[in-house]
Design a protein around this motif. Sequence first.
Motif, PDB file in Angstrom:
ATOM      1  N   ASP A 135       0.828  -1.210   0.000  1.00 18.61           N
ATOM      2  CA  ASP A 135       0.000   0.000   0.000  1.00 18.61           C
ATOM      3  C   ASP A 135       0.860   1.257   0.000  1.00 18.61           C
ATOM      4  O   ASP A 135       0.550   2.224  -0.697  1.00 18.61           O
ATOM      5  N   GLU A 136       1.936   1.244   0.774  1.00 14.55           N
ATOM      6  CA  GLU A 136       2.827   2.407   0.815  1.00 14.55           C
ATOM      7  C   GLU A 136       3.575   2.568  -0.506  1.00 14.55           C
ATOM      8  O   GLU A 136       3.772   3.688  -0.988  1.00 14.55           O
ATOM      9  N   ARG A 152       1.189   4.143  -2.794  1.00 16.64           N
ATOM     10  CA  ARG A 152       1.000   5.549  -2.426  1.00 16.64           C
ATOM     11  C   ARG A 152       2.151   6.400  -2.958  1.00 16.64           C
ATOM     12  O   ARG A 152       1.939   7.493  -3.497  1.00 16.64           O
ATOM     13  N   ARG A 153       3.368   5.894  -2.839  1.00 19.19           N
ATOM     14  CA  ARG A 153       4.534   6.633  -3.341  1.00 19.19           C
ATOM     15  C   ARG A 153       4.516   6.729  -4.865  1.00 19.19           C
ATOM     16  O   ARG A 153       4.890   7.757  -5.433  1.00 19.19           O
TER      17      ARG A 153
END
Length: 194
Positions: free
Chosen positions: A58-59, A62-63
Motif C-alpha cells: 500500500d505504501e 502511495r509513493r
Amino acid sequence: MTHIVPFHSVYGLRPAVLAQADRLRAAGHRVVTPDLYGEPPTDTVEAGFALLDKIGRDEVLRRGRAALAPLPPETVLAGWSMGAGVAGALLAERPDAAALLLLHGTGAEPAAVRPGLPVQLHLADPDEYETPEEVAEWQRAMTGAGARLEVFRYPGAGHLFTDPDVPDHDPRAAEQTWERALTFLAGLPGPSAG
C-alpha cells in the motif's frame, strides 16, 4: 516528447534503472524515477522482498501515486518486474496514460484498459515468476479489453535481464529490448495541446 515514469523492481532504485532513465532522456523524453522504497537498493532478490514486506504494498502504491500526481494525464506508465505490477495497478487511476511499457513482468487488469491503449511487454522465456499459461491468459485478457499489445519473449534470458548488475543479465536481450522500447515510445502520439 513523452513523460515517462518507470517504477523499479523489488531490488529498489538501482543504478540500472537510473541509467535506463538517462537513455530515455537522451531519446528526448522527460523521465521521473521515483524511489518507491526510500531506502538504498538491495543486492539480492530475497533482501528486496524483505524490504517490500517491511514497507508494504500500500505504501509503495502511495509513493507511486505521489510521483504521478504532478505529471500530465498522458504520462507513460513503465515498470521493471515488481514495478510492472505497480504501473499496472496505477493504470486504473490514470485512464489517459499514453501507454504501458512493461519489462520483466505483466501488469494491469483488463478492466483498466481503454480500447487502443498501446502496451508493450518484454519478458524472459521462460520466466521464473510467470508461467507461459499465466502470460497467455494475460495476453488474451488484455487483447480482449482492446489493448494494442506487443509481447516480446527472450529465450534463455534470466528474469531481470536488462540489469547489468544482477546474474540474470543478458546483454543481447537487453539491447534488443531497448531498441524495441525506444521505437515503441517514438511511435506514440505527442501530448495534446491545451
